[in-house]
Structures are given as C-alpha cells and as structure tokens.
Design a protein around this motif. Structure first.
Motif, PDB file in Angstrom:
ATOM      1  N   GLY A  29     -23.267  -8.304   3.322  1.00  0.00           N
ATOM      2  CA  GLY A  29     -21.993  -6.285   3.358  1.00  0.00           C
ATOM      3  C   GLY A  29     -21.908  -6.902   4.597  1.00  0.00           C
ATOM      4  N   ARG A  30     -22.754  -7.305   5.741  1.00  0.00           N
ATOM      5  CA  ARG A  30     -22.484  -6.795   7.061  1.00  0.00           C
ATOM      6  C   ARG A  30     -23.054  -5.569   7.549  1.00  0.00           C
ATOM      7  NH1 ARG A  30     -18.727 -10.336   4.829  1.00  0.00           N
ATOM      8  NH2 ARG A  30     -17.193  -9.219   4.661  1.00  0.00           N
ATOM      9  N   GLN A  31     -22.465  -4.223   6.878  1.00  0.00           N
ATOM     10  CA  GLN A  31     -22.951  -3.164   7.295  1.00  0.00           C
ATOM     11  C   GLN A  31     -22.757  -3.012   8.259  1.00  0.00           C
ATOM     12  OE1 GLN A  31     -23.946  -1.276   4.524  1.00  0.00           O
ATOM     13  NE2 GLN A  31     -23.406  -2.857   3.237  1.00  0.00           N
ATOM     14  N   VAL A  32     -22.205  -3.256   9.212  1.00  0.00           N
ATOM     15  CA  VAL A  32     -21.170  -2.642  10.451  1.00  0.00           C
ATOM     16  C   VAL A  32     -20.708  -1.617  11.014  1.00  0.00           C
ATOM     17  CG1 VAL A  32     -20.809  -5.238  11.407  1.00  0.00           C
ATOM     18  CG2 VAL A  32     -18.683  -3.892  10.652  1.00  0.00           C
ATOM     19  N   ASP A  91     -14.068  -4.462  22.979  1.00  0.00           N
ATOM     20  CA  ASP A  91     -13.386  -3.012  22.830  1.00  0.00           C
ATOM     21  C   ASP A  91     -12.776  -2.647  21.421  1.00  0.00           C
ATOM     22  OD1 ASP A  91     -14.514  -1.393  25.485  1.00  0.00           O
ATOM     23  OD2 ASP A  91     -12.534  -2.864  26.299  1.00  0.00           O
ATOM     24  N   GLN A  92     -13.094  -3.778  20.821  1.00  0.00           N
ATOM     25  CA  GLN A  92     -11.763  -3.921  19.364  1.00  0.00           C
ATOM     26  C   GLN A  92     -13.030  -2.695  18.449  1.00  0.00           C
ATOM     27  OE1 GLN A  92     -10.423  -7.172  18.768  1.00  0.00           O
ATOM     28  NE2 GLN A  92      -9.524  -7.002  16.439  1.00  0.00           N
ATOM     29  N   ALA A  93     -11.670  -1.850  17.276  1.00  0.00           N
ATOM     30  CA  ALA A  93     -12.845  -0.910  15.996  1.00  0.00           C
ATOM     31  C   ALA A  93     -13.626  -2.409  15.591  1.00  0.00           C
ATOM     32  CB  ALA A  93     -11.881  -0.063  15.631  1.00  0.00           C
ATOM     33  N   ALA A  94     -15.044  -2.563  15.020  1.00  0.00           N
ATOM     34  CA  ALA A  94     -15.347  -3.497  13.871  1.00  0.00           C
ATOM     35  C   ALA A  94     -14.492  -3.349  13.189  1.00  0.00           C
ATOM     36  CB  ALA A  94     -16.722  -2.887  14.627  1.00  0.00           C
ATOM     37  N   GLY A  95     -14.641  -2.460  12.387  1.00  0.00           N
ATOM     38  CA  GLY A  95     -13.642  -2.319  10.731  1.00  0.00           C
ATOM     39  C   GLY A  95     -12.821  -3.600  11.116  1.00  0.00           C
ATOM     40  N   THR A  96     -12.117  -3.257  12.422  1.00  0.00           N
ATOM     41  CA  THR A  96     -10.584  -4.275  11.606  1.00  0.00           C
ATOM     42  C   THR A  96     -11.128  -6.028  12.448  1.00  0.00           C
ATOM     43  OG1 THR A  96     -10.350  -4.652  14.494  1.00  0.00           O
ATOM     44  CG2 THR A  96      -9.180  -2.176  13.178  1.00  0.00           C
ATOM     45  N   GLU A 105     -15.859 -12.522  11.333  1.00  0.00           N
ATOM     46  CA  GLU A 105     -16.233 -11.890  12.760  1.00  0.00           C
ATOM     47  C   GLU A 105     -17.413 -11.132  12.993  1.00  0.00           C
ATOM     48  OE1 GLU A 105     -11.808 -13.101  15.601  1.00  0.00           O
ATOM     49  OE2 GLU A 105     -12.534 -11.142  14.122  1.00  0.00           O
ATOM     50  N   GLN A 106     -17.414  -9.879  11.643  1.00  0.00           N
ATOM     51  CA  GLN A 106     -17.850  -8.986  11.097  1.00  0.00           C
ATOM     52  C   GLN A 106     -19.250  -9.632  11.004  1.00  0.00           C
ATOM     53  OE1 GLN A 106     -16.802  -5.827   8.207  1.00  0.00           O
ATOM     54  NE2 GLN A 106     -14.649  -6.062   9.249  1.00  0.00           N
ATOM     55  N   GLN A 107     -19.039 -10.492  10.301  1.00  0.00           N
ATOM     56  CA  GLN A 107     -20.878 -11.789  10.532  1.00  0.00           C
ATOM     57  C   GLN A 107     -21.168 -11.680  11.406  1.00  0.00           C
ATOM     58  OE1 GLN A 107     -22.668 -11.530   7.063  1.00  0.00           O
ATOM     59  NE2 GLN A 107     -23.820 -12.130   8.962  1.00  0.00           N
ATOM     60  N   MET A 108     -20.872 -12.309  12.275  1.00  0.00           N
ATOM     61  CA  MET A 108     -21.032 -12.213  13.956  1.00  0.00           C
ATOM     62  C   MET A 108     -21.782 -11.380  14.476  1.00  0.00           C
ATOM     63  SD  MET A 108     -20.906 -15.661  14.330  1.00  0.00           S
ATOM     64  CE  MET A 108     -20.291 -17.232  13.289  1.00  0.00           C
ATOM     65  N   LEU A 109     -20.893 -10.437  14.098  1.00  0.00           N
ATOM     66  CA  LEU A 109     -21.132  -8.833  14.982  1.00  0.00           C
ATOM     67  C   LEU A 109     -22.786  -8.290  14.570  1.00  0.00           C
ATOM     68  CD1 LEU A 109     -21.103  -6.773  16.882  1.00  0.00           C
ATOM     69  CD2 LEU A 109     -19.250  -5.609  14.806  1.00  0.00           C
ATOM     70  N   ALA A 110     -22.502  -8.336  13.186  1.00  0.00           N
ATOM     71  CA  ALA A 110     -23.727  -7.908  12.378  1.00  0.00           C
ATOM     72  C   ALA A 110     -25.003  -8.518  12.571  1.00  0.00           C
ATOM     73  CB  ALA A 110     -23.793  -8.283  10.473  1.00  0.00           C
ATOM     74  N   ILE A 111     -25.013 -10.798  13.204  1.00  0.00           N
ATOM     75  CA  ILE A 111     -25.763 -10.717  13.342  1.00  0.00           C
ATOM     76  C   ILE A 111     -26.782 -10.645  15.098  1.00  0.00           C
ATOM     77  CG2 ILE A 111     -26.541 -13.383  13.966  1.00  0.00           C
ATOM     78  CD1 ILE A 111     -25.270 -14.349  11.956  1.00  0.00           C
ATOM     79  N   ALA A 112     -25.403 -10.533  16.448  1.00  0.00           N
ATOM     80  CA  ALA A 112     -25.492 -10.016  17.155  1.00  0.00           C
ATOM     81  C   ALA A 112     -26.207  -8.739  16.906  1.00  0.00           C
ATOM     82  CB  ALA A 112     -24.297 -10.238  18.231  1.00  0.00           C
ATOM     83  N   ARG A 113     -26.150  -7.916  17.098  1.00  0.00           N
ATOM     84  CA  ARG A 113     -26.422  -6.423  16.461  1.00  0.00           C
ATOM     85  C   ARG A 113     -28.033  -6.696  15.929  1.00  0.00           C
ATOM     86  NH1 ARG A 113     -24.018  -2.358  12.239  1.00  0.00           N
ATOM     87  NH2 ARG A 113     -25.035  -3.608  11.067  1.00  0.00           N
ATOM     88  N   CYS A 114     -27.977  -7.671  15.317  1.00  0.00           N
ATOM     89  CA  CYS A 114     -29.541  -7.889  14.922  1.00  0.00           C
ATOM     90  C   CYS A 114     -30.439  -8.304  16.141  1.00  0.00           C
ATOM     91  CB  CYS A 114     -29.491  -8.393  14.091  1.00  0.00           C
ATOM     92  SG  CYS A 114     -31.199  -8.655  12.818  1.00  0.00           S
TER      93      CYS A 114
END
Length: 234
Positions: free
Chosen positions: A84-87, A129-134, A139-148
């Motif tokens: 569920g990505r959890q950003v 600079d964009q809010a992750a929820g948008t 893109e959120q999945q890529m962000l979740a991977i990168a955050r990890c």
C-alpha cells in the motif's frame, strides 16, 4: 544473510505462521508466494520487527533479531517497502525521502543519498516539491522504494509492490527491483504477480495457511504443476 527458523506467530488464538523456515542468501532475490491470508505479510512484519513471534528464530548475519523493535532491525540494514506504499501524503517528495534517512546508519550521507535517489528516479526529482499524496500510484511506489533506500539497507523486503498499478507500471516497478538486485541489493519479494516474481527469483517459497509447502529455484516452481494450477490458472 537472513534465515528464518521454525517461526510461529499468533494473532490472539489464531495461528498465522506455523513453523516457517527459509533462507535468503546475500545478493539473491527470494520470492514468497501464496494466496491472500497465507501469512506472507505476517512473515514480512515479523522479520521487520513489527510483530513478535511466539517461537522460532530470525537470524540476520547469524544474530537472532526475533522480537527486536523495528527501528533496531532497520538500523541493522533490513529495509521494508510496505504493502500500500504508505507514503506521507501531506509531505513533499523531498520530505518523504528525508524521513527515510533518519536512521543513524544513514544520517551522515543524507545529501549524497538524496542525489542518488533523484538519479535513480528522475521523476521524483521533477516532483520534489509536490505533495506525495498527489502523485500517481506508480510514482508513489517509486517514492516508497526510494524512501526505503535512503536508509541504506542491505536487504529490502518488497510487500506487494505492484498492487493497484497499471500493467505498464507493474513492469516498471518489477524491473526496478531487478535492477536494484543487479546493483548488489538483496531482495525478498512478496508479489501477487506470481509468474513474474518466480522468473525473477533465484529461490522461492510457497506459503499456504501459514506453512511453507513448496520451495526451490523460482524457475523450477514455475514449472511445478501444483503452482501452475493454484496460482497461474494453467
């Protein structure tokens, strides 16, 4: 690198894992497949320190980490990309990434790792600079991977990384997992796309009702009649 030995886990009186054992060699992709409710996410959460097993051992480089709190497990080098990505939806892409670098093992290289993530995922740099929820689901999945990855893990557990994504984005996400593995990252892959995950995996385990019922090289399980009938509809 990681070994699970005879792990039992309960939710109240309900047993979620029953004597589960598996090995994750350094540099491998190990797939865990099974139907909904088979115990896959429970296993990932137990390894990550989010759930305390009743019995058994979780050995990280020979050290038993079963029951250790999740922040300790993370700082040892075990990362998780949750289902569920959890950003953090109201934080920007950059702020989400920086949250991933709060571990003591990664703080000193925060700036370098941020640039590395932007190089790996150029779309995130465009939207820093964009809010992750948008962001889109992909893109959120890529962000979740990168955050990890900002936490400098040596092993990452991917829990259903393609869930809810378009077919094209599914291929992109799973290709990213393969590329990260080629760069040296050890991966545990829990994935609803059984055929693709077994092709990627050097070793795979089938969970049914909290037990390992089959194991072997991914390509061999892909040809197993039981797997083909149960998960591939063949």
């Amino acid at each position: 690198m990681l070994a699970v030995e005879k792990l039992d886990l309960f939710y109240g009186d309900a047993q979620a894992l029953d004597g589960v054992s598996l090995d994750v060699p350094e540099g491998a992709i190990v797939a865990i497949v099974g139907a909904n409710g088979a115990g896959k996410t429970s296993l990932i959460r137990a390894i990550a320190g989010m759930l305390r097993p009743a019995r058994g051992a979780i050995l990280w480089k020979g050290r038993d980490i079963a029951g250790q709190p999740s922040h300790v497990v993370c700082n040892l080098g075990v990362g998780q990309v949750a289902e569920g990505r959890q950003v953090f939806p109201t934080l920007s892409v950059r702020e989400n990434l920086l949250m991933g670098s709060l571990l003591p093992r990664a703080k000193a290289r925060r700036a370098q790792n941020l640039e590395r993530m932007y190089a790996l995922f150029p779309r995130l740099k465009e939207r820093h600079d964009q809010a992750a929820g948008t962001l889109s689901g992909g893109e959120q999945q890529m962000l979740a991977i990168a955050r990890c990855l900002m936490g400098e893990p040596e092993l990452v557990m991917f829990d259903e990384p393609s869930l809810g994504l378009s077919p094209a984005m599914v291929q992109q996400v799973l290709a990213t997992v393969a590329d990260l593995n080629k760069s040296g990252l050890t991966c545990v892959l829990v994935e609803q796309n059984v055929a693709v995950s077994l092709r990627l995996a050097s070793q795979a385990y089938v969970l049914e009702n909290g037990r390992v019922t089959l194991s072997g090289p991914g390509v061999e399980l892909l040809e197993d009649d039981r797997v083909r009938q149960a998960y591939l509809g063949l």
